[in-house]
Write a protein that holds these residues in place. Structure first.
Motif, mmCIF file in Angstrom:
data_model
loop_
_atom_site.group_PDB
_atom_site.id
_atom_site.type_symbol
_atom_site.label_atom_id
_atom_site.label_comp_id
_atom_site.label_asym_id
_atom_site.label_seq_id
_atom_site.Cartn_x
_atom_site.Cartn_y
_atom_site.Cartn_z
ATOM 1 N N ALA A 173 -17.115 -44.686 50.041
ATOM 2 C CA ALA A 173 -17.783 -43.522 49.638
ATOM 3 C C ALA A 173 -19.038 -43.670 50.937
ATOM 4 O O ALA A 173 -19.166 -44.693 51.683
ATOM 5 C CB ALA A 173 -18.412 -43.651 48.440
ATOM 6 N N GLU A 174 -19.531 -42.391 51.059
ATOM 7 C CA GLU A 174 -20.584 -42.188 51.950
ATOM 8 C C GLU A 174 -21.656 -41.460 51.329
ATOM 9 O O GLU A 174 -21.438 -40.277 50.936
ATOM 10 C CB GLU A 174 -20.181 -41.475 53.272
ATOM 11 C CG GLU A 174 -19.293 -42.369 54.107
ATOM 12 C CD GLU A 174 -18.711 -41.452 55.233
ATOM 13 O OE1 GLU A 174 -17.881 -42.012 56.124
ATOM 14 O OE2 GLU A 174 -18.417 -40.245 54.973
ATOM 15 N N THR A 175 -22.872 -41.734 51.535
ATOM 16 C CA THR A 175 -23.919 -40.790 51.055
ATOM 17 C C THR A 175 -24.865 -40.447 52.304
ATOM 18 O O THR A 175 -25.489 -41.231 53.163
ATOM 19 C CB THR A 175 -24.855 -41.752 50.120
ATOM 20 O OG1 THR A 175 -24.179 -41.919 48.964
ATOM 21 C CG2 THR A 175 -26.165 -40.766 49.925
ATOM 22 N N TYR A 176 -25.212 -39.331 52.561
ATOM 23 C CA TYR A 176 -25.919 -38.791 53.803
ATOM 24 C C TYR A 176 -27.398 -38.587 53.389
ATOM 25 O O TYR A 176 -27.645 -38.054 52.221
ATOM 26 C CB TYR A 176 -25.258 -37.503 54.202
ATOM 27 C CG TYR A 176 -23.858 -37.737 54.895
ATOM 28 C CD1 TYR A 176 -24.002 -37.978 56.427
ATOM 29 C CD2 TYR A 176 -22.590 -38.075 54.238
ATOM 30 C CE1 TYR A 176 -22.934 -38.394 56.848
ATOM 31 C CE2 TYR A 176 -21.558 -38.201 54.827
ATOM 32 C CZ TYR A 176 -21.622 -38.205 56.404
ATOM 33 O OH TYR A 176 -20.567 -38.652 57.018
ATOM 34 N N GLY A 177 -28.259 -38.844 54.266
ATOM 35 C CA GLY A 177 -29.588 -38.532 54.195
ATOM 36 C C GLY A 177 -30.296 -38.728 55.387
ATOM 37 O O GLY A 177 -29.694 -38.601 56.461
ATOM 38 N N CYS A 178 -31.840 -39.122 55.271
ATOM 39 C CA CYS A 178 -32.668 -39.384 56.473
ATOM 40 C C CYS A 178 -32.976 -40.794 56.317
ATOM 41 O O CYS A 178 -33.318 -41.307 55.332
ATOM 42 C CB CYS A 178 -33.591 -38.414 56.625
ATOM 43 S SG CYS A 178 -33.155 -36.704 56.482
ATOM 44 N N ALA A 179 -33.164 -41.324 57.690
ATOM 45 C CA ALA A 179 -34.009 -42.796 57.684
ATOM 46 C C ALA A 179 -35.274 -42.345 58.389
ATOM 47 O O ALA A 179 -35.422 -41.784 59.444
ATOM 48 C CB ALA A 179 -32.972 -43.560 58.557
ATOM 49 N N PHE A 180 -36.166 -43.032 57.723
ATOM 50 C CA PHE A 180 -37.606 -42.695 58.411
ATOM 51 C C PHE A 180 -38.371 -44.049 58.833
ATOM 52 O O PHE A 180 -38.065 -44.877 58.164
ATOM 53 C CB PHE A 180 -38.441 -42.108 57.161
ATOM 54 C CG PHE A 180 -38.184 -41.075 56.422
ATOM 55 C CD1 PHE A 180 -38.491 -39.678 56.972
ATOM 56 C CD2 PHE A 180 -37.260 -41.056 55.196
ATOM 57 C CE1 PHE A 180 -37.892 -38.276 56.397
ATOM 58 C CE2 PHE A 180 -36.838 -39.864 54.745
ATOM 59 C CZ PHE A 180 -37.235 -38.698 55.173
ATOM 60 N N LYS A 181 -38.546 -43.769 59.886
ATOM 61 C CA LYS A 181 -39.144 -44.887 60.731
ATOM 62 C C LYS A 181 -40.744 -45.194 60.257
ATOM 63 O O LYS A 181 -41.634 -44.029 60.563
ATOM 64 C CB LYS A 181 -39.125 -44.814 62.260
ATOM 65 C CG LYS A 181 -39.858 -46.024 62.916
ATOM 66 C CD LYS A 181 -39.348 -45.721 64.576
ATOM 67 C CE LYS A 181 -40.226 -46.742 65.368
ATOM 68 N NZ LYS A 181 -40.131 -46.211 66.910
#
Length: 204
Positions: free
Chosen positions: A81-89
Motif C-alpha cells: 500500500a501507499e499513502t500520499y501526502g506532504c512532508a514538511f521541513k
C-alpha cells in the motif's frame, strides 16, 4: 533516523529540537491546512500503509455527542500500500520545538495519535525519515472498520470547532486530485462521492 527513533521511543522531544532539521508527514488536513511554521513542503508518499477514515474526532470536526471521522493509517500486511501526502521541513531549534509542541497537543493529547518514523519518498530527493502521527487500534478514538455507507452518513452530518466534517474529507480528496491526478484511492474517492450525495439530500 536512529536519533529520531530514540527521541520518540523515550519521549525525549527536546532532543529533536537539537537536530538541524526534522520532517513531518501530513496525510489529512495538514496537506491543505498546515497550521505550523515550516521551511519547505514536498509532495510524496510513505509505503506500507492505507489511509482510512476510522478515527473519531470529538473536538475539531465533531463533538462528544456526535463524533466526526478523520483519517488515520493502517499498516498493510503485504507492504504494497501507499499513502500520499506532504512532508514538511521544520528547520532550526525554534521551528522544530514549536512545530512538535503544537502537533503533540493537537494530534497526541487531543486526537489519540502516536508518533512513528517512516521513510518518505518523492521525485524531488532521496528518501528522508519523517515523523508520522498515526492512531493505533488500541487508542480510545479508533472506530475500527466501518462501511462507507455508515461513514458517509456520519461525515455528512458532523461538525466541530474548526468546521464541518465534510470540509476535512472533501479538501483531502480535492488536494489529491489536483496534485496526484494519476493516483487512485478507492476508499477516499468513493467515500467522497457517497458523502456528497448525502449532503445534497440533507440540503433538500
Amino acid at each position: 533516523m536512529k536519533k529520531i527513533n530514540e527521541a520518540i521511543r523515550f519521549n525525549r522531544f527536546d532532543d529533536l529540537s537539537n537536530l538541524e532539521e526534522v520532517w513531518v508527514f501530513g496525510y489529512g488536513s495538514l496537506i491543505w491546512r498546515p497550521v505550523f511554521r515550516h521551511s519547505e513542503k514536498i509532495v510524496g508518499k510513505i509505503n506500507g500503509f492505507h489511509r482510512r477514515f476510522y478515527q473519531s474526532d470529538m473536538t475539531y470536526r465533531g463533538t462528544p455527542e456526535y463524533p466526526a471521522r478523520v483519517a488515520t493509517l493502517l499498516k498493510d500486511p503485504t507492504g504494497k500500500a501507499e499513502t500520499y501526502g506532504c512532508a514538511f521541513k521544520l528547520f532550526g531549534k525554534n521551528e522544530i520545538s514549536a512545530g512538535i509542541k503544537y502537533l503533540n497537543t493537537r494530534e497526541g493529547e487531543n486526537g489519540g495519535y502516536s508518533l512513528i518514523v517512516e521513510e518518505f519518498h518523492s521525485c524531488e530527493r532521496s528518501p528522508i525519515p519523517v515523523l508520522v502521527y498515526t492512531a493505533t487500534r488500541e487508542n480510545y478514538y479508533f472506530t475500527g472498520k466501518q462501511p462507507l455507507e455508515e461513514l458517509s452518513d456520519i461525515i455528512a452530518n458532523a461538525s466541530g470547532l474548526t468546521g464541518p466534517n465534510t470540509e476535512y474529507l472533501f479538501r483531502v480528496a480535492e488536494w489529491q486530485r489536483e496534485f496526484l491526478p494519476l493516483v487512485e484511492d478507492d476508499h477516499l474517492y468513493e467515500l467522497t462521492r457517497m458523502t456528497k450525495e448525502k449532503v445534497v439530500k440533507i440540503e433538500k
